[in-house]
Design a protein around this motif. Structure first.
Motif, mmCIF file in Angstrom:
data_model
loop_
_atom_site.group_PDB
_atom_site.id
_atom_site.type_symbol
_atom_site.label_atom_id
_atom_site.label_comp_id
_atom_site.label_asym_id
_atom_site.label_seq_id
_atom_site.Cartn_x
_atom_site.Cartn_y
_atom_site.Cartn_z
ATOM 1 N N LEU A 52 -31.435 25.995 4.560
ATOM 2 C CA LEU A 52 -31.029 25.051 4.557
ATOM 3 C C LEU A 52 -30.155 25.067 2.927
ATOM 4 O O LEU A 52 -31.059 24.670 2.646
ATOM 5 N N MET A 53 -28.771 24.546 3.048
ATOM 6 C CA MET A 53 -28.488 24.818 1.627
ATOM 7 C C MET A 53 -27.946 22.432 1.323
ATOM 8 O O MET A 53 -26.974 22.844 2.029
ATOM 9 N N VAL A 54 -28.503 22.639 0.209
ATOM 10 C CA VAL A 54 -28.435 21.121 0.075
ATOM 11 C C VAL A 54 -27.919 20.362 -0.955
ATOM 12 O O VAL A 54 -28.826 20.774 -1.831
ATOM 13 N N ASN A 55 -26.853 19.682 -1.091
ATOM 14 C CA ASN A 55 -26.283 19.078 -2.354
ATOM 15 C C ASN A 55 -28.139 18.328 -3.088
ATOM 16 O O ASN A 55 -28.207 17.300 -2.290
ATOM 17 N N GLU A 56 -27.863 18.978 -4.317
ATOM 18 C CA GLU A 56 -29.714 17.528 -4.695
ATOM 19 C C GLU A 56 -29.209 16.748 -4.816
ATOM 20 O O GLU A 56 -30.374 15.473 -4.977
ATOM 21 N N LEU A 57 -28.197 16.095 -5.088
ATOM 22 C CA LEU A 57 -27.224 14.909 -4.927
ATOM 23 C C LEU A 57 -27.930 13.559 -3.690
ATOM 24 O O LEU A 57 -27.873 12.474 -3.877
ATOM 25 N N VAL A 58 -28.267 14.487 -2.536
ATOM 26 C CA VAL A 58 -28.532 13.781 -1.508
ATOM 27 C C VAL A 58 -30.127 12.812 -1.325
ATOM 28 O O VAL A 58 -30.336 13.387 -2.439
ATOM 29 N N PHE A 77 -22.949 42.823 4.045
ATOM 30 C CA PHE A 77 -24.414 41.825 4.322
ATOM 31 C C PHE A 77 -23.790 40.395 5.241
ATOM 32 O O PHE A 77 -22.817 40.220 5.445
ATOM 33 N N HIS A 78 -24.954 40.578 5.626
ATOM 34 C CA HIS A 78 -24.931 38.712 7.111
ATOM 35 C C HIS A 78 -26.154 38.167 7.023
ATOM 36 O O HIS A 78 -27.116 38.724 6.462
ATOM 37 N N PHE A 79 -26.053 37.037 6.704
ATOM 38 C CA PHE A 79 -26.983 35.924 6.536
ATOM 39 C C PHE A 79 -26.989 34.946 7.262
ATOM 40 O O PHE A 79 -25.513 34.911 7.784
ATOM 41 N N GLU A 80 -27.577 34.501 8.432
ATOM 42 C CA GLU A 80 -26.904 33.032 8.828
ATOM 43 C C GLU A 80 -28.051 31.412 7.810
ATOM 44 O O GLU A 80 -28.720 32.016 7.379
ATOM 45 N N MET A 81 -26.896 30.832 8.169
ATOM 46 C CA MET A 81 -27.522 29.940 7.305
ATOM 47 C C MET A 81 -27.067 28.212 6.912
ATOM 48 O O MET A 81 -25.311 28.342 7.412
ATOM 49 N N THR A 99 -33.064 41.088 -1.917
ATOM 50 C CA THR A 99 -34.072 40.108 -2.048
ATOM 51 C C THR A 99 -33.357 39.308 -2.895
ATOM 52 O O THR A 99 -34.338 38.314 -2.755
ATOM 53 N N GLN A 100 -32.680 39.270 -3.537
ATOM 54 C CA GLN A 100 -32.199 37.793 -4.652
ATOM 55 C C GLN A 100 -30.477 37.017 -3.381
ATOM 56 O O GLN A 100 -31.058 35.741 -4.090
ATOM 57 N N ILE A 101 -30.425 37.827 -2.922
ATOM 58 C CA ILE A 101 -29.850 36.870 -1.595
ATOM 59 C C ILE A 101 -30.256 36.355 -0.243
ATOM 60 O O ILE A 101 -30.688 35.421 0.880
ATOM 61 N N VAL A 102 -29.635 37.062 -0.061
ATOM 62 C CA VAL A 102 -30.093 37.447 1.914
ATOM 63 C C VAL A 102 -31.446 36.709 2.206
ATOM 64 O O VAL A 102 -31.775 36.075 3.747
ATOM 65 N N ASN A 103 -32.427 37.868 1.295
ATOM 66 C CA ASN A 103 -33.435 36.814 2.060
ATOM 67 C C ASN A 103 -34.512 35.948 1.793
ATOM 68 O O ASN A 103 -35.012 35.205 2.426
ATOM 69 N N ARG A 104 -33.074 35.411 0.546
ATOM 70 C CA ARG A 104 -33.353 33.798 0.382
ATOM 71 C C ARG A 104 -32.535 32.503 0.999
ATOM 72 O O ARG A 104 -33.144 31.511 1.438
ATOM 73 N N PHE A 105 -31.763 33.440 1.769
ATOM 74 C CA PHE A 105 -30.175 32.011 2.554
ATOM 75 C C PHE A 105 -30.330 32.277 3.708
ATOM 76 O O PHE A 105 -29.861 31.332 4.654
ATOM 77 N N ASP A 106 -30.799 32.931 4.165
ATOM 78 C CA ASP A 106 -31.230 33.683 5.827
ATOM 79 C C ASP A 106 -32.216 32.467 6.586
ATOM 80 O O ASP A 106 -33.455 32.622 6.161
ATOM 81 N N HIS A 107 -31.635 32.280 7.178
ATOM 82 C CA HIS A 107 -31.910 31.205 8.331
ATOM 83 C C HIS A 107 -32.585 29.948 6.933
ATOM 84 O O HIS A 107 -33.366 28.771 7.119
#
Length: 149
Positions: A77-83, A10-14, A67-75
């Motif tokens: 921004l993943m950030v640590n909740e400590l920000v 699979f492929h996604f941009e994140m 459904t569980q990964i690509v659609n959620r992660f693609d494009h």
């Protein structure tokens, strides 16, 4: 019955940022992730069944991972909740695809997170064998079920 491993790519941009990291990756930046998901199981032995001979139909695996990964992660921004909260609020104004996680979003932690998610959605008789997540063409992290039992 033979155990067989099947793999789908699979492929996604994140994008992500590493909170309080001491290098360039503390800045928001993105990757073209490539994901390989390998399942382990016994092929179905039901000659009259449309899925005869399959560990899991590749279409079903695609549906689960998309459904569980690509659609959620693609494009996203993943950030640590400590920000700090005020920075999170600013990020929320710039994107509606912000994923807050309770860990540093390194490739190592993301691959473990993906494993945790996927294990909850696999049908009985099929198990997650491994996941390989490429952050770049030359760098990846792997998760193996046998290392995590």
């Amino acid at each position: 019955m033979p155990k067989i491993r099947v793999t789908k790519r699979f492929h996604f941009e994140m994008a992500h940022t590493l909170y309080e990291y001491d290098g360039l990756c503390r800045n928001i930046h993105g990757h073209s992730y490539n994901l390989e998901v390998t399942l382990l199981g016994e092929p179905r032995k039901q000659p009259e069944h449309p899925k005869d001979g399959m560990v899991l139909d590749f279409a079903d695996l695609k549906d689960i991972v998309k459904t569980q990964i690509v659609n959620r992660f693609d494009h996203a921004l993943m950030v640590n909740e400590l920000v700090p909260g005020e920075q999170i609020e600013l990020l929320q104004k710039t994107t509606d695809r912000l994923i807050l996680v309770g860990f540093q979003p390194t490739t190592e932690n993301i691959v473990a997170y993906i494993a945790e998610i996927l294990q909850q959605h696999l049908p009985s008789g099929v198990s997650l064998f491994s996941i390989r997540l490429y952050e770049t063409v030359t760098a990846f992290a792997e998760w193996f079920a046998s290392d995590n039992q």
